[in-house]
Design a protein around this motif. Structure first.
Motif, mmCIF file in Angstrom:
data_model
loop_
_atom_site.group_PDB
_atom_site.id
_atom_site.type_symbol
_atom_site.label_atom_id
_atom_site.label_comp_id
_atom_site.label_asym_id
_atom_site.label_seq_id
_atom_site.Cartn_x
_atom_site.Cartn_y
_atom_site.Cartn_z
ATOM 1 N N ARG A 58 0.854 -1.179 0.000
ATOM 2 C CA ARG A 58 0.000 0.000 0.000
ATOM 3 C C ARG A 58 0.891 1.231 0.000
ATOM 4 N NH1 ARG A 58 -2.540 2.316 4.314
ATOM 5 N NH2 ARG A 58 -1.874 0.561 5.618
ATOM 6 N N LEU A 59 0.666 2.155 -0.943
ATOM 7 C CA LEU A 59 1.538 3.314 -1.113
ATOM 8 C C LEU A 59 1.016 4.554 -0.396
ATOM 9 C CD1 LEU A 59 2.309 2.838 -4.910
ATOM 10 C CD2 LEU A 59 3.763 2.211 -2.973
ATOM 11 N N PHE A 60 -0.313 4.621 -0.199
ATOM 12 C CA PHE A 60 -0.908 5.801 0.429
ATOM 13 C C PHE A 60 -1.882 5.377 1.525
ATOM 14 C CE2 PHE A 60 0.073 7.259 -3.906
ATOM 15 C CZ PHE A 60 0.789 8.408 -3.634
ATOM 16 N N ASP A 61 -1.899 6.163 2.591
ATOM 17 C CA ASP A 61 -2.978 6.080 3.585
ATOM 18 C C ASP A 61 -3.999 7.133 3.184
ATOM 19 O OD1 ASP A 61 -2.104 4.057 5.291
ATOM 20 O OD2 ASP A 61 -0.708 5.425 6.301
ATOM 21 N N ARG A 62 -5.227 6.685 2.884
ATOM 22 C CA ARG A 62 -6.263 7.589 2.411
ATOM 23 C C ARG A 62 -7.323 7.749 3.499
ATOM 24 N NH1 ARG A 62 -4.876 3.786 -1.282
ATOM 25 N NH2 ARG A 62 -4.363 4.383 -3.426
ATOM 26 N N SER A 63 -7.749 8.978 3.719
ATOM 27 C CA SER A 63 -8.874 9.251 4.601
ATOM 28 C C SER A 63 -9.691 10.358 3.962
ATOM 29 C CB SER A 63 -8.398 9.671 5.998
ATOM 30 O OG SER A 63 -7.828 10.968 5.956
ATOM 31 N N SER A 64 -10.805 10.700 4.564
ATOM 32 C CA SER A 64 -11.648 11.760 4.004
ATOM 33 C C SER A 64 -10.983 13.128 4.116
ATOM 34 C CB SER A 64 -13.006 11.787 4.699
ATOM 35 O OG SER A 64 -12.830 12.006 6.094
ATOM 36 N N ARG A 65 -9.985 13.240 4.993
ATOM 37 C CA ARG A 65 -9.372 14.549 5.220
ATOM 38 C C ARG A 65 -8.003 14.699 4.591
ATOM 39 N NH1 ARG A 65 -10.733 16.336 11.479
ATOM 40 N NH2 ARG A 65 -13.021 16.277 11.272
ATOM 41 N N GLN A 66 -7.261 13.607 4.448
ATOM 42 C CA GLN A 66 -5.910 13.755 3.931
ATOM 43 C C GLN A 66 -5.407 12.472 3.290
ATOM 44 O OE1 GLN A 66 -3.169 14.577 7.111
ATOM 45 N NE2 GLN A 66 -3.875 12.888 8.388
ATOM 46 N N VAL A 67 -4.368 12.652 2.499
ATOM 47 C CA VAL A 67 -3.662 11.530 1.862
ATOM 48 C C VAL A 67 -2.211 11.605 2.315
ATOM 49 C CG1 VAL A 67 -2.916 10.532 -0.322
ATOM 50 C CG2 VAL A 67 -5.195 11.535 -0.139
ATOM 51 N N ARG A 68 -1.690 10.482 2.819
ATOM 52 C CA ARG A 68 -0.297 10.445 3.288
ATOM 53 C C ARG A 68 0.412 9.253 2.673
ATOM 54 N NH1 ARG A 68 -0.585 10.442 9.692
ATOM 55 N NH2 ARG A 68 -1.966 8.702 9.147
ATOM 56 N N LEU A 69 1.699 9.410 2.445
ATOM 57 C CA LEU A 69 2.516 8.296 1.982
ATOM 58 C C LEU A 69 2.717 7.290 3.109
ATOM 59 C CD1 LEU A 69 5.249 10.189 -0.051
ATOM 60 C CD2 LEU A 69 3.790 8.392 -0.978
ATOM 61 N N THR A 70 2.603 6.024 2.798
ATOM 62 C CA THR A 70 2.970 4.979 3.759
ATOM 63 C C THR A 70 4.492 4.868 3.785
ATOM 64 O OG1 THR A 70 2.947 3.260 2.079
ATOM 65 C CG2 THR A 70 0.849 3.717 3.207
ATOM 66 N N PRO A 71 5.063 4.156 4.742
ATOM 67 C CA PRO A 71 6.518 3.936 4.714
ATOM 68 C C PRO A 71 6.973 3.322 3.391
ATOM 69 C CG PRO A 71 5.636 3.336 6.849
ATOM 70 C CD PRO A 71 4.449 3.652 5.993
ATOM 71 N N ALA A 72 6.179 2.396 2.832
ATOM 72 C CA ALA A 72 6.549 1.805 1.544
ATOM 73 C C ALA A 72 6.519 2.860 0.451
ATOM 74 C CB ALA A 72 5.590 0.659 1.199
ATOM 75 N N GLY A 73 5.513 3.758 0.498
ATOM 76 C CA GLY A 73 5.436 4.827 -0.491
ATOM 77 C C GLY A 73 6.604 5.785 -0.380
ATOM 78 N N GLN A 74 7.013 6.110 0.851
ATOM 79 C CA GLN A 74 8.156 7.001 1.050
ATOM 80 C C GLN A 74 9.432 6.380 0.512
ATOM 81 O OE1 GLN A 74 8.110 7.698 5.279
ATOM 82 N NE2 GLN A 74 6.361 9.099 5.197
ATOM 83 N N ALA A 75 9.565 5.067 0.701
ATOM 84 C CA ALA A 75 10.764 4.380 0.208
ATOM 85 C C ALA A 75 10.776 4.309 -1.321
ATOM 86 C CB ALA A 75 10.837 2.971 0.798
ATOM 87 N N LEU A 76 9.578 4.152 -1.922
ATOM 88 C CA LEU A 76 9.500 4.002 -3.366
ATOM 89 C C LEU A 76 9.675 5.314 -4.109
ATOM 90 C CD1 LEU A 76 8.849 2.211 -5.857
ATOM 91 C CD2 LEU A 76 6.432 2.786 -5.479
ATOM 92 N N LEU A 77 9.279 6.439 -3.510
ATOM 93 C CA LEU A 77 9.210 7.709 -4.232
ATOM 94 C C LEU A 77 10.522 8.097 -4.919
ATOM 95 C CD1 LEU A 77 7.588 10.133 -5.094
ATOM 96 C CD2 LEU A 77 8.077 11.208 -2.880
#
Length: 306
Positions: A47-66
């Protein structure tokens, strides 16, 4: 799956941390962008992003992949540039699939005559993919349908295409010389995929003129029309089992132009001029606001109208 393109989408979402803003930047609708990010996550198994109704954040895996994703996208662009220098200059152009083979051939021939030092490399794709390609640098010029929202893009002269309606030959309206939009009531409608702006404009005009489709399908072929279960809009087409009729009053005005990122280079400028001439001569398009040309040239159809 085009991994490089999906990685590019990922980098844009990661920079914006907002799917809506990223979709605007890429010139595409938000749902297809979300689907492509999910497809990338499925392909990578993370999973690359943590999604919520208020914000989108990079997961640790997403941060490593970017940083790796950015490097891969940049490396592919460098490889393409090296390859082009090795074989002479190439102008990578996107064109809508429904333009038809004769129009695309005329674009290639016209550009070859105008600039013999550059080779034209056309690819058939809808406007959303063209805008993404222009933003990513995988395309040099596009032939896009408006409206398009894409910061950083510049546009050539806007032309207008006034489509008619494509019907099954068994449809009662196939026997008349022209059709009013309101006469199409109760029918299903087939529209272009990958053209969200054009879709909304077309449906708005249909409703304004008394035609609310029973159902709207997105498809690249006329199978549903040939089966007599739907109608479509488009340029004149001559195919067995189908009839094309003009729309009374020309209620639909599809706008199209060339597009490029930043300043147009010499080759892009030459192509834009050739495209205006060819689209007028071969596809019956007119300048924005000009009176329609009633005689539409018959041509073979490909892509959507095939």
């Amino acid at each position: 799956m085009d991994l490089v393109k999906h990685l590019y989408y990922f980098t844009v979402v990661a920079e914006e941390l907002h799917f809506g803003n990223a979709a605007v930047r890429l010139g595409m609708a938000q749902p297809p962008l979300s689907q492509r990010i999910r497809r990338l996550e499925e392909e990578l198994g993370v999973r690359l992003f943590d999604r919520s109704s208020r914000q989108v954040r990079l997961t640790p895996a997403g941060q490593a992949l970017l940083p790796e994703a950015r490097e891969i996208v940049a490396r592919v662009e460098r490889l393409r540039a090296l390859a082009e220098r090795g074989e002479g200059q190439v102008l990578r152009v996107g064109v809508p699939p429904d333009l038809g083979s004769s129009v695309i051939a005329a674009l290639i021939d016209g550009f070859r005559e105008a600039d013999r030092g550059v080779r034209l490399a056309p690819a058939e794709m809808w406007s959303t993919d063209q805008v993404a390609g222009l933003a990513a640098g995988t395309l040099d010029v596009g032939v896009v349908r408006h409206p398009v929202t894409a910061p950083g893009l510049s546009f050539g002269p806007v032309l207008v295409q006034r489509p008619g309606v494509v019907l099954a030959e068994s449809d009662p309206l196939a026997a008349v010389s022209s059709v009013h939009l309101a006469d199409l009531a109760g029918r299903r409608l087939v529209l272009f995929p990958g053209e969200p702006g054009l879709r909304e404009e077309t449906l708005t005009e249909c409703r304004r003129h008394g035609f609310v489709p029973e159902e709207v399908h997105e498809a690249q072929t006329l199978g549903l029309v040939m089966a007599g279960t739907a109608i479509a809009f488009g340029p004149r087409v001559e195919l067995p089992g189908l009839r094309w009729r003009p729309l009374l009053g020309d209620p639909l005005n599809w706008r199209i132009s060339t597009a490029w990122r930043g300043e147009a280079g010499p080759a892009a400028g030459v192509f834009a001029a050739v495209a205006v001439r060819v689209l007028k001569e071969e596809a019956g398009m007119t300048d924005d606001g000009a009176a329609p040309v009633r005689r539409v040239r018959t041509r073979p159809a490909t892509g959507f109208l095939a």
